[in-house]
Design an enzyme around this catalytic site. Structure first.
Site, PDB file in Angstrom:
ATOM      1  N   ARG A 237       1.188  -1.242  -0.303  1.00 39.66           N
ATOM      2  CA  ARG A 237       0.228  -0.127   0.287  1.00 39.66           C
ATOM      3  C   ARG A 237       1.600   0.898   0.222  1.00 39.66           C
ATOM      4  O   ARG A 237       2.359   0.929   0.681  1.00 39.66           O
ATOM      5  CB  ARG A 237      -1.035  -0.550   1.494  1.00 39.66           C
ATOM      6  CG  ARG A 237      -1.503  -1.083   1.197  1.00 39.66           C
ATOM      7  CD  ARG A 237      -3.244  -0.646   0.161  1.00 39.66           C
ATOM      8  NE  ARG A 237      -4.376  -1.965   0.162  1.00 39.66           N
ATOM      9  CZ  ARG A 237      -4.481  -2.603  -1.091  1.00 39.66           C
ATOM     10  NH1 ARG A 237      -2.873  -2.793  -1.413  1.00 39.66           N
ATOM     11  NH2 ARG A 237      -5.588  -3.548  -0.655  1.00 39.66           N
ATOM     12  N   GLU A 266      -3.816   8.529  -5.650  1.00 38.64           N
ATOM     13  CA  GLU A 266      -4.268   7.646  -6.724  1.00 38.64           C
ATOM     14  C   GLU A 266      -5.189   8.069  -7.189  1.00 38.64           C
ATOM     15  O   GLU A 266      -6.566   7.076  -6.211  1.00 38.64           O
ATOM     16  CB  GLU A 266      -4.091   6.233  -5.878  1.00 38.64           C
ATOM     17  CG  GLU A 266      -2.096   4.723  -5.940  1.00 38.64           C
ATOM     18  CD  GLU A 266      -2.195   3.740  -5.435  1.00 38.64           C
ATOM     19  OE1 GLU A 266      -1.951   2.960  -5.271  1.00 38.64           O
ATOM     20  OE2 GLU A 266      -4.092   3.035  -5.246  1.00 38.64           O
ATOM     21  N   HIS A 285      -0.425   0.857 -10.526  1.00 35.27           N
ATOM     22  CA  HIS A 285      -0.934   0.050  -9.498  1.00 35.27           C
ATOM     23  C   HIS A 285      -1.776  -0.930 -11.092  1.00 35.27           C
ATOM     24  O   HIS A 285      -3.284  -0.702 -10.480  1.00 35.27           O
ATOM     25  CB  HIS A 285      -2.431   0.650  -8.738  1.00 35.27           C
ATOM     26  CG  HIS A 285      -2.767   0.055  -7.814  1.00 35.27           C
ATOM     27  ND1 HIS A 285      -3.226   0.550  -6.444  1.00 35.27           N
ATOM     28  CD2 HIS A 285      -2.805  -1.241  -7.084  1.00 35.27           C
ATOM     29  CE1 HIS A 285      -3.942   0.231  -5.514  1.00 35.27           C
ATOM     30  NE2 HIS A 285      -3.421  -1.170  -5.986  1.00 35.27           N
TER      31      HIS A 285
END
Length: 321
Positions: A237, A266, A285
């Site tokens: 994370r 993000e 991601h």
């Protein structure tokens, strides 16, 4: 049974099917949903599926028909679990669907640093090899991984899968974990402490969940305990790492490279110094996003909903049975 998917696009941008879920009720699919649209779109839903759309206490209390929330991810911090539980709403997640895909991305990032295949391929495409006076050349150091130490922080499913690949490359695997040495898979050593792992490792890969204890676990001070030649990889994370501390360490040459598939924000709407830092390699991601992993995600999400409709409970995260 009214089923609403609030943000389908990342899990299924059109290359997969929601057909099996559609068979379980009246399905409405939204590719994306803004916060102010959630209540209107979910007002008649008994089942809501969300990936990154946040379901706050206020939103949950505004949806009296809601009985089930399915998170289309492993992490479920997008849902106010306390509010859902108090409203007797079952919340499920999708565990372990992307284990091998994430492990693969860790190694892809590592090999990108050690071998820079794409960079050298592009140099050949530009004619550099054709015009070279030598039979070989390299723009970055070529690094052999065999014999080097691969440190893993967090040894869950993805950590163990990554460790197996690192071992196959001939690396010595060291883990910082709550498990005892006897509980560890063969070929993995237990680190005496986090500091010991940081000091010994040539590569440090993060696989721990985000919590109050792990937020900014890796920062400028902890990086100072690492070898300046070390490579840091984050597919866990974003906030597990202090982006500003990493950027500073990269600029000062106290870290060889930083590889990440996650950031604190993000998408990164605000300036993030780690993106432009030297020897920083950031992907958007996508470690979880292989077609195979997304197929598993949809399959498990559908199985979760079917079990709920059948009066059973699987992958429930808020202890409503």
């Amino acid at each position: 049974m009214n089923i609403v998917i609030l943000d389908s696009y990342t899990a299924n941008p059109g290359d997969l099917s929601w057909e099996r879920l559609d068979e379980l009720g009246s399905l409405t699919i939204y590719e994306r949903t803004a916060p102010e649209q959630v209540v209107e779109r979910a007002k008649d839903a008994e089942i809501v599926l969300t990936n990154k759309v946040v379901l706050t206490k206020e939103i949950i209390l505004s949806l009296p028909k809601l009985r089930y929330i399915g998170v289309l991810a492993t992490g479920y911090n997008v849902v106010d679990i306390t509010a859902a539980t108090e409203a007797c709403i079952v919340v499920t997640n999708i565990p372990a669907y992307s284990t091998m895909s994430v492990a693969q991305m860790v190694i892809a990032h590592l090999l990108n640093v050690t071998n820079a295949v794409s960079l050298h391929t592009e140099s050949v495409r530009k004619g550099e090899w054709q015009n070279s006076i030598d039979f070989a050349y390299w723009h970055t150091p070529q690094i052999e991984l065999a014999g080097k130490t691969f440190g893993i922080i967090g040894l869950g499913n993805t950590g163990k899968a990554t460790a197996n690949i690192a071992k196959s490359l001939g690396m010595d695997v060291l883990a910082f974990t709550s498990k005892s040495q006897e509980q560890l898979p063969a070929g993995i050593r237990k680190a005496k402490s986090l500091d010991a792992l940081l000091a010994e490792s040539d590569v440090v890969s993060l696989h721990c969940p985000l919590s109050d204890n792990t937020k900014h676990l890796i920062n400028y001070e902890s990086i100072a305990k690492m070898k300046p030649t070390a490579i840091l990889i984050n597919t866990a994370r974003g906030p597990v790492v202090d982006d500003y501390g990493v950027a500073r360490a990269l600029h000062e040459g106290k870290l060889s490279a930083y590889c990440a598939d996650v950031l604190t924000e993000e998408p990164p709407r605000n300036p993030n110094p780690v993106i432009s830092a030297p020897r920083s390699f950031i992907t958007p991601h996508i470690a979880w996003a292989t077609r195979e992993a997304r197929e598993r995600l949809i399959s498990i999400a559908t199985a979760n909903v079917k079990a709920f409709l059948d009066g059973q409970r699987i992958n429930v995260v808020n202890n409503l049975r």
